[in-house]
Design a protein around this motif. Structure first.
Motif, short mmCIF file in Angstrom:
data_model
loop_
_atom_site.label_atom_id
_atom_site.label_comp_id
_atom_site.label_asym_id
_atom_site.label_seq_id
_atom_site.Cartn_x
_atom_site.Cartn_y
_atom_site.Cartn_z
N ALA A 212 -46.54 23.79 21.14
CA ALA A 212 -46.85 25.08 20.50
C ALA A 212 -45.77 25.98 20.42
N ALA A 231 -47.22 22.65 14.82
CA ALA A 231 -48.46 23.37 14.70
C ALA A 231 -49.64 22.18 14.83
N LEU A 346 -51.35 29.00 15.86
CA LEU A 346 -51.00 27.76 15.22
C LEU A 346 -51.43 27.32 13.71
#
Length: 448
Positions: A212, A231, A346
């Motif tokens: 992340a 992501a 994300l």
């Protein structure tokens, strides 16, 4: 000599009471690495490292406030000059809030350095290799995040990668370039990924937390393929990570560590999150010295832009009628999490990367996933410019109180257009004046 650095290391690891670094005598300096001698003391040090990350001057309020107040959507209602400078984007090098954040971040880095140095040397038979790797990985991850925050806040900085045991250990260390500072972030993230466990943990670093942060890192570095792929690793793990409905589900009703959260700092009655004190009005136990501005309130309350994200603000009863932020509300306990990375980010990272990669349909799908969760109709943005503006607008409301706005505008070179600040030297914060006085090898940012 770096008096501020070596003394802050000692304070952070051994719990010495807070004092100005210039008031502490060098004779009080000891080898803080001696505090890490076995599995138990190593675990204590790592737990303390997370506490430093969540301290008042770092993610516990102050560092995020630098972005809140600089980004134009949050107003300062108090009387102190330092926050008012930030809100007006007229910061000086002696700004106390900026200095406190700088020192808190370096304090975190220096504590990570002790862990990275000490843990591999321990021979405790109760210290399993997997646990050693976990602790090392967590220290590398937190050091990476800390240098990432220094880079986006101040530009290239001094890279201190070894423990500071005696005065002068790092004498002669000059500021690195921004590129080299970011390279250190990536190096630490890569090491963390090799060492950390694979599971899901929303309060401690795992390999997933690294993915992340890598997605965010590659976004800042405009490496679109890598941003999108990292992501996607989180987004496709639907068993563990989801956009919760409605928007308030990740924070309302005392929620914590939900499927929306990739990484958040947990707090307790003995380790409080100070955000609520600054956001809530006096009637609810706070001081309301940070408050949503009129334009942000209007956007959040507009069903066409805010949708159900209006739940993140509220207004006091007449005659006050004061708007305030509700993300941090758990008074008097102060146990609200500090949200560092959420699933929504994300999606928007991948959307931006896809837009830059000329994949408009996929970018729009990610934007609309975030909008759908907020109860909004799908966007019809089609061109790259329209998609990027749509992402900017979603980030503005999605992360209104999460310290994203200023850094996002700087990253996308939109500060002048959005905020009217045309002096690009002011897109980074000043190196604190007292740090410059304490360290002859440290140089100021131009324009301060």
């Amino acid at each position: 000599m770096k008096p501020s650095i070596y003394i802050l290391s000692f304070i952070s690891l051994l719990g010495v009471s807070c004092r100005k670094f210039l008031d502490v005598q060098p004779t009080q300096q000891v080898d803080a690495a001696a505090a890490i001698t076995d599995a138990n003391s190593a675990e204590t040090a790592v737990n303390g490292l997370y506490n430093l990350l969540g301290s008042d001057s770092y993610y516990g309020s102050n560092f995020q406030a630098l972005s809140y107040l600089s980004g134009g959507d949050i107003q300062w209602t108090g009387s102190q000059s330092a926050p008012q400078q930030i809100a007006a984007r007229q910061i000086t090098a002696d700004n106390g809030n900026v200095g406190a954040s700088w020192r808190a971040i370096y304090r975190t880095i220096l504590s990570a350095n002790y862990i990275i140095d000490a843990v591999p040397t321990l021979n405790d038979p109760l210290f399993a290799a997997a646990k050693k790797n976990q602790f090392l990985g967590e220290a590398y991850f937190i050091r990476a995040l800390s240098y990432f925050d220094l880079a986006r806040g101040w530009g290239g900085v001094q890279l201190i990668l070894k423990p500071t045991r005696v005065p002068g250990d790092h004498a002669g260390t000059k500021r690195s370039s921004l590129a080299d500072t970011y390279a250190q972030v990536l190096s630490d993230l890569n090491k963390a990924a090799e060492l950390l466990p694979t599971g899901t943990n929303r309060n401690r670093a795992t390999q997933k937390t690294v993915w992340a942060l890598k997605a965010r890192y590659f976004l800042y570095r405009q490496q679109w393929d890598s941003a999108a792929s990292n992501a996607s690793k989180i987004i496709t793990d639907a068993a563990n990570y989801q956009l919760l409905k409605p928007y308030s589900a990740f924070f309302a009703n005392n929620a914590a560590a939900t499927a929306e959260s990739v990484f958040e700092i947990g707090y307790s009655v003995s380790f409080k999150n100070g955000h609520y004190n600054w956001w809530l009005p006096p009637a609810l136990g706070g001081r309301r010295e940070w408050a949503p501005g009129a334009q942000l309130v209007s956007l959040l309350n507009d069903p066409a832009t805010g949708g159900n994200r209006s739940a993140v603000i509220a207004r006091t009863a007449p005659p006050g009628n004061l708007w305030y932020g509700k993300l941090y509300y758990r008074t008097p306990t102060g146990t609200d999490p500090a949200y560092l990375i959420r699933v929504a980010e994300l999606y928007l990272i991948r959307a931006e990367a896809r837009a830059q990669l000329q994949q408009p349909a996929d970018a729009l799908a990610d934007i609309n996933a975030v909008r759908d969760r907020a109860g909004l109709a799908p966007s019809n943005a089609a061109t790259q410019a329209a998609l990027l503006l749509a992402i900017e607008n979603e980030r503005r409301l999605e992360f209104a109180f999460e310290g994203d706005r200023w850094f996002n505008l700087v990253r996308t070179n939109r500060v002048a257009d959005v905020l009217g600040l045309t002096d690009s030297r002011k897109y980074v914060f000043p190196v604190p004046a007292d740090e410059l006085l304490a360290d002859e090898d440290l140089t100021p940012n131009p324009g301060y």
